[in-house]
Design a protein around this motif. Structure first.
Motif, PDB file in Angstrom:
ATOM      1  N   SER A 139      -4.831   9.658  -0.342  1.00  0.00           N
ATOM      2  CA  SER A 139      -5.447   8.340  -0.500  1.00  0.00           C
ATOM      3  C   SER A 139      -4.373   7.260  -0.551  1.00  0.00           C
ATOM      4  CB  SER A 139      -6.302   8.301  -1.774  1.00  0.00           C
ATOM      5  OG  SER A 139      -5.498   8.482  -2.913  1.00  0.00           O
ATOM      6  N   GLU A 140      -4.790   6.019  -0.392  1.00  0.00           N
ATOM      7  CA  GLU A 140      -3.867   4.885  -0.446  1.00  0.00           C
ATOM      8  C   GLU A 140      -4.348   3.892  -1.490  1.00  0.00           C
ATOM      9  OE1 GLU A 140      -3.441   2.965   3.344  1.00  0.00           O
ATOM     10  OE2 GLU A 140      -2.065   4.489   4.081  1.00  0.00           O
ATOM     11  N   GLU A 141      -3.387   3.235  -2.120  1.00  0.00           N
ATOM     12  CA  GLU A 141      -3.716   2.150  -3.040  1.00  0.00           C
ATOM     13  C   GLU A 141      -2.524   1.207  -3.100  1.00  0.00           C
ATOM     14  OE1 GLU A 141      -2.657   3.517  -7.527  1.00  0.00           O
ATOM     15  OE2 GLU A 141      -4.466   4.399  -6.710  1.00  0.00           O
ATOM     16  N   LYS A 164       0.870  -1.175   0.000  1.00  0.00           N
ATOM     17  CA  LYS A 164       0.000   0.000   0.000  1.00  0.00           C
ATOM     18  C   LYS A 164       0.907   1.224   0.000  1.00  0.00           C
ATOM     19  CE  LYS A 164      -4.348  -1.418   1.249  1.00  0.00           C
ATOM     20  NZ  LYS A 164      -5.461  -1.149   0.409  1.00  0.00           N
ATOM     21  N   VAL A 165       0.594   2.167  -0.883  1.00  0.00           N
ATOM     22  CA  VAL A 165       1.363   3.410  -0.956  1.00  0.00           C
ATOM     23  C   VAL A 165       0.418   4.583  -0.750  1.00  0.00           C
ATOM     24  CG1 VAL A 165       3.229   2.547  -2.406  1.00  0.00           C
ATOM     25  CG2 VAL A 165       1.177   3.431  -3.485  1.00  0.00           C
ATOM     26  N   LYS A 166       0.924   5.586  -0.060  1.00  0.00           N
ATOM     27  CA  LYS A 166       0.135   6.785   0.188  1.00  0.00           C
ATOM     28  C   LYS A 166       0.411   7.768  -0.944  1.00  0.00           C
ATOM     29  CE  LYS A 166      -1.487   9.244   4.053  1.00  0.00           C
ATOM     30  NZ  LYS A 166      -1.420   9.305   5.486  1.00  0.00           N
TER      31      LYS A 166
END
Length: 114
Positions: free
Chosen positions: A89-91, A82-84
């Protein structure tokens, strides 16, 4: 006898110096860019502009001088963490489509060279 000993010592020294080659081979920028584009990394990253993700220059600056920089970049592009994003937002980060360790190291070194 002296001449053969000198030859053996010379050969040993040459072998020793040859083994002190740099740990990282030169970056194949064309291959790295091709893999980068093939995996649609350019949708979120560019060399010098922040898009959905940080620029490659920003990533390189983050890991500059850190011994584990290459390892962290490879982990990020192969494990889908997960990257911010800049918008908060995160994805999950997209996983690069390559199992070739040399290709992964090359693209990581290319990113870090920006």
């Amino acid at each position: 006898m002296f001449k053969s000993t000198l030859t053996i010592v010379s050969a040993s020294l040459m072998l020793a110096f040859a083994s002190v080659a740099p740990a990282h081979a030169a970056v194949d920028a064309d291959a790295a860019q091709a893999l980068f584009k093939k995996n649609d990394c350019t949708k979120c990253h560019s060399v010098d502009k922040t898009k959905k993700g940080p620029s490659l220059k920003k990533i390189a600056a983050k890991y500059k001088g850190k011994a584990d920089g290459q390892e962290k970049v490879i982990k990020n592009i192969t494990t889908g963490p997960k990257v911010k994003l800049d918008d908060g937002s995160e994805e999950e980060h997209k996983i690069i489509d390559s199992k070739d360790p040399a290709a992964l190291k090359n693209v990581a070194d290319w990113i870090l060279s920006q």
